[in-house]
Motif scaffolding. Structure first.
Motif, PDB file in Angstrom:
ATOM      1  N   PHE A  18       0.925  -1.006   0.062  1.00  0.00           N
ATOM      2  CA  PHE A  18       0.129  -0.141  -0.070  1.00  0.00           C
ATOM      3  C   PHE A  18       0.952   1.146   0.005  1.00  0.00           C
ATOM      4  O   PHE A  18       2.202   1.190   0.278  1.00  0.00           O
ATOM      5  N   ALA A  19       0.381   2.340  -0.381  1.00  0.00           N
ATOM      6  CA  ALA A  19       0.810   3.727  -0.102  1.00  0.00           C
ATOM      7  C   ALA A  19      -0.116   4.637   0.360  1.00  0.00           C
ATOM      8  O   ALA A  19      -1.099   4.997  -0.376  1.00  0.00           O
ATOM      9  N   LEU A  20      -0.151   4.724   1.640  1.00  0.00           N
ATOM     10  CA  LEU A  20      -1.241   5.790   2.332  1.00  0.00           C
ATOM     11  C   LEU A  20      -0.474   6.822   2.976  1.00  0.00           C
ATOM     12  O   LEU A  20       0.314   6.616   3.495  1.00  0.00           O
ATOM     13  N   PRO A  21      -1.323   7.914   3.067  1.00  0.00           N
ATOM     14  CA  PRO A  21      -0.926   9.140   3.837  1.00  0.00           C
ATOM     15  C   PRO A  21      -1.294   8.926   5.355  1.00  0.00           C
ATOM     16  O   PRO A  21      -2.275   8.382   5.708  1.00  0.00           O
ATOM     17  N   GLY A  22      -0.295   9.092   6.048  1.00  0.00           N
ATOM     18  CA  GLY A  22      -0.205   9.183   7.577  1.00  0.00           C
ATOM     19  C   GLY A  22      -0.723  10.646   8.159  1.00  0.00           C
ATOM     20  O   GLY A  22      -0.489  11.440   7.447  1.00  0.00           O
ATOM     21  N   VAL A  23      -1.106  10.289   9.447  1.00  0.00           N
ATOM     22  CA  VAL A  23      -1.361  11.598  10.133  1.00  0.00           C
ATOM     23  C   VAL A  23       0.061  12.434  10.374  1.00  0.00           C
ATOM     24  O   VAL A  23      -0.164  13.785  10.760  1.00  0.00           O
ATOM     25  N   ASP A  24       0.822  11.846  10.142  1.00  0.00           N
ATOM     26  CA  ASP A  24       2.318  12.940  10.252  1.00  0.00           C
ATOM     27  C   ASP A  24       2.841  13.635   8.808  1.00  0.00           C
ATOM     28  O   ASP A  24       3.832  14.020   8.776  1.00  0.00           O
ATOM     29  N   GLY A  25       1.685  13.270   7.851  1.00  0.00           N
ATOM     30  CA  GLY A  25       2.144  13.947   6.482  1.00  0.00           C
ATOM     31  C   GLY A  25       3.078  13.047   5.776  1.00  0.00           C
ATOM     32  O   GLY A  25       3.180  13.637   4.696  1.00  0.00           O
ATOM     33  N   LYS A  26       3.498  12.085   6.000  1.00  0.00           N
ATOM     34  CA  LYS A  26       4.224  11.101   5.351  1.00  0.00           C
ATOM     35  C   LYS A  26       3.283  10.029   4.421  1.00  0.00           C
ATOM     36  O   LYS A  26       2.337   9.742   5.008  1.00  0.00           O
ATOM     37  N   GLU A  84     -17.949  11.752  11.585  1.00  0.00           N
ATOM     38  CA  GLU A  84     -17.312  12.995  11.559  1.00  0.00           C
ATOM     39  C   GLU A  84     -16.106  12.545  12.300  1.00  0.00           C
ATOM     40  O   GLU A  84     -14.955  13.129  12.304  1.00  0.00           O
ATOM     41  N   GLU A  85     -16.375  11.723  13.368  1.00  0.00           N
ATOM     42  CA  GLU A  85     -15.367  11.317  14.506  1.00  0.00           C
ATOM     43  C   GLU A  85     -14.158  10.845  13.675  1.00  0.00           C
ATOM     44  O   GLU A  85     -13.052  10.697  14.180  1.00  0.00           O
ATOM     45  N   ASP A  86     -14.348   9.995  12.588  1.00  0.00           N
ATOM     46  CA  ASP A  86     -13.183   9.353  11.854  1.00  0.00           C
ATOM     47  C   ASP A  86     -12.756  10.276  11.045  1.00  0.00           C
ATOM     48  O   ASP A  86     -11.859   9.857  10.046  1.00  0.00           O
ATOM     49  N   SER A  87     -12.891  11.493  10.841  1.00  0.00           N
ATOM     50  CA  SER A  87     -12.093  12.553   9.788  1.00  0.00           C
ATOM     51  C   SER A  87     -10.692  12.528   9.998  1.00  0.00           C
ATOM     52  O   SER A  87     -10.087  12.158  11.233  1.00  0.00           O
ATOM     53  N   PHE A  88      -9.920  12.923   9.207  1.00  0.00           N
ATOM     54  CA  PHE A  88      -8.347  12.874   9.032  1.00  0.00           C
ATOM     55  C   PHE A  88      -7.863  13.922  10.221  1.00  0.00           C
ATOM     56  O   PHE A  88      -6.902  13.494  10.996  1.00  0.00           O
ATOM     57  N   GLU A  89      -8.536  14.950  10.428  1.00  0.00           N
ATOM     58  CA  GLU A  89      -8.069  15.790  11.810  1.00  0.00           C
ATOM     59  C   GLU A  89      -8.223  15.319  12.752  1.00  0.00           C
ATOM     60  O   GLU A  89      -7.520  15.319  13.861  1.00  0.00           O
ATOM     61  N   ASN A  90      -9.579  14.454  13.056  1.00  0.00           N
ATOM     62  CA  ASN A  90      -9.844  13.753  14.294  1.00  0.00           C
ATOM     63  C   ASN A  90      -8.534  12.425  14.487  1.00  0.00           C
ATOM     64  O   ASN A  90      -8.230  12.111  15.537  1.00  0.00           O
ATOM     65  N   MET A  91      -8.103  11.867  13.067  1.00  0.00           N
ATOM     66  CA  MET A  91      -7.401  10.800  13.173  1.00  0.00           C
ATOM     67  C   MET A  91      -5.912  11.312  13.880  1.00  0.00           C
ATOM     68  O   MET A  91      -5.342  10.791  14.853  1.00  0.00           O
ATOM     69  N   GLN A  92      -5.655  12.666  13.405  1.00  0.00           N
ATOM     70  CA  GLN A  92      -4.368  13.253  13.834  1.00  0.00           C
ATOM     71  C   GLN A  92      -4.369  13.749  15.264  1.00  0.00           C
ATOM     72  O   GLN A  92      -3.821  13.313  16.130  1.00  0.00           O
ATOM     73  N   LYS A  93      -5.571  14.055  15.872  1.00  0.00           N
ATOM     74  CA  LYS A  93      -5.895  14.178  17.147  1.00  0.00           C
ATOM     75  C   LYS A  93      -5.711  13.032  18.149  1.00  0.00           C
ATOM     76  O   LYS A  93      -4.926  13.210  18.939  1.00  0.00           O
ATOM     77  N   ILE A  94      -6.308  12.087  17.685  1.00  0.00           N
ATOM     78  CA  ILE A  94      -6.255  10.828  18.500  1.00  0.00           C
ATOM     79  C   ILE A  94      -4.905  10.209  18.546  1.00  0.00           C
ATOM     80  O   ILE A  94      -4.573   9.798  19.703  1.00  0.00           O
ATOM     81  N   ALA A  95      -4.304  10.446  17.347  1.00  0.00           N
ATOM     82  CA  ALA A  95      -2.849   9.684  17.303  1.00  0.00           C
ATOM     83  C   ALA A  95      -1.955  10.661  18.297  1.00  0.00           C
ATOM     84  O   ALA A  95      -0.936   9.950  19.111  1.00  0.00           O
ATOM     85  N   ARG A  96      -2.142  12.006  18.217  1.00  0.00           N
ATOM     86  CA  ARG A  96      -1.324  12.677  19.120  1.00  0.00           C
ATOM     87  C   ARG A  96      -1.580  12.633  20.908  1.00  0.00           C
ATOM     88  O   ARG A  96      -0.824  12.280  21.461  1.00  0.00           O
ATOM     89  N   PRO A 103       2.582   4.425  12.841  1.00  0.00           N
ATOM     90  CA  PRO A 103       1.818   5.273  11.674  1.00  0.00           C
ATOM     91  C   PRO A 103       0.445   5.158  11.878  1.00  0.00           C
ATOM     92  O   PRO A 103      -0.188   3.748  11.892  1.00  0.00           O
ATOM     93  N   TYR A 104      -0.398   5.967  11.517  1.00  0.00           N
ATOM     94  CA  TYR A 104      -1.967   5.748  11.408  1.00  0.00           C
ATOM     95  C   TYR A 104      -2.291   6.436  10.146  1.00  0.00           C
ATOM     96  O   TYR A 104      -1.819   7.731   9.879  1.00  0.00           O
ATOM     97  N   LEU A 105      -2.859   5.615   9.320  1.00  0.00           N
ATOM     98  CA  LEU A 105      -2.987   5.893   7.807  1.00  0.00           C
ATOM     99  C   LEU A 105      -4.501   6.123   7.426  1.00  0.00           C
ATOM    100  O   LEU A 105      -5.407   5.210   8.022  1.00  0.00           O
ATOM    101  N   LEU A 106      -4.764   6.788   6.202  1.00  0.00           N
ATOM    102  CA  LEU A 106      -6.004   6.943   6.011  1.00  0.00           C
ATOM    103  C   LEU A 106      -5.920   6.390   4.581  1.00  0.00           C
ATOM    104  O   LEU A 106      -5.535   6.405   3.694  1.00  0.00           O
ATOM    105  N   ASP A 107      -7.161   5.251   4.823  1.00  0.00           N
ATOM    106  CA  ASP A 107      -7.183   4.565   3.364  1.00  0.00           C
ATOM    107  C   ASP A 107      -8.886   5.029   2.701  1.00  0.00           C
ATOM    108  O   ASP A 107      -9.699   4.435   2.747  1.00  0.00           O
TER     109      ASP A 107
END
Length: 185
Positions: A18-26, A84-96, A103-107
Motif C-alpha cells: 500500500f501507499a497511504l497518507p499518514g497523520v504525520d504528513g508522510k 465525523e469522528e473518523d475524519s483525518f483531522e480527528n485521526m491526527q488528534k487521536i494519534a497525538r 503510523p496511523y494511515l487513511l485509506d
C-alpha cells in the motif's frame, strides 16, 4: 452499528502493499512499516466503541512488540462522511493524544481494506518476517468494555510467538468489532 467477527486466519497469505497518507504528513508503504521480525496491520477507527475500549492496551502492546522486532501500522478505512469522528483531522488528534507508537494511515478509497479482506474495527492481521499471515484474532477478551486487567493478551502473545518462531498459534479466537463503514452503504 453492526458487530462482526473476523474470519479464520489464512496462514501464509502474503501482506498486500500500500501507499497511504499518514497523520504525520508522510506517505507510508508496506516496506516502510515492516519490522525485522514481523508486522501487525490493524484496521481501526476513532468512533468505534470496540476500538475505544482497547486503545490504551493497543498502544501498550504495540510498544512492547516493537521492542521484539514486530512493528505495527494502523489504517482507518471508514467513510468519514458517515462518522465525523473518523475524519483525518480527528485521526491526527487521536494519534497525538494517545502517543501512537505506529503510523496511523487513511485509506480514503477503501481499496486497502478490501484487498486485505478487513471486515471490522478493530481487525488485526499479524505477519511474520516474510510478511506471511500468521494471526487474525482478537487483542484480548475485551468487547465494548475493556476486559479485566489480568485478561490474557491474545494478540501480544501470538505476535511474540511469531517473532520468536515465524509461526502463529494454531488456535485463534476471532476478533469482534463494528463493521467497516463502506462508501455508498
Amino acid at each position: 452499528m453492526v458487530s462482526l467477527q473476523t474470519p479464520v486466519c489464512e496462514f501464509g497469505r502474503p501482506a498486500i502493499d500500500f501507499a497511504l497518507p499518514g497523520v504525520d504528513g508522510k506517505v507510508w508503504t508496506l516496506e516502510d512499516c515492516k519490522g525485522e521480525k514481523g508486522l501487525l496491520v490493524m484496521f481501526i477507527c476513532n468512533h468505534c466503541p470496540y476500538v475505544k475500549a482497547i486503545l490504551q492496551r493497543l498502544v501498550r502492546d504495540t510498544r512492547e512488540l516493537r521492542a521484539l522486532g514486530v512493528n505495527a501500522v494502523a489504517i482507518m478505512s471508514n467513510d468519514p462522511r458517515q462518522y465525523e469522528e473518523d475524519s483525518f483531522e480527528n485521526m491526527q488528534k487521536i494519534a497525538r493524544e494517545n502517543d501512537f507508537p505506529f503510523p496511523y494511515l487513511l485509506d480514503e478509497s477503501q481499496q486497502v481494506a478490501k484487498a486485505y479482506g478487513a471486515v471490522c474495527t478493530p481487525d488485526f492481521f499479524g505477519y511474520n518476517a516474510d510478511l506471511q499471515l500468521q494471526y487474525r484474532g482478537r487483542l484480548d477478551a475485551s468487547r465494548k468494555e475493556a476486559a479485566p486487567e489480568d485478561a490474557r493478551r491474545d494478540l501480544f502473545e501470538a505476535m511474540r510467538q511469531v517473532a520468536e518462531t515465524g509461526k502463529g498459534p494454531e488456535e485463534q479466537i476471532p476478533g469482534m468489532g463494528c463493521s467497516i463503514k463502506w462508501i455508498d452503504e
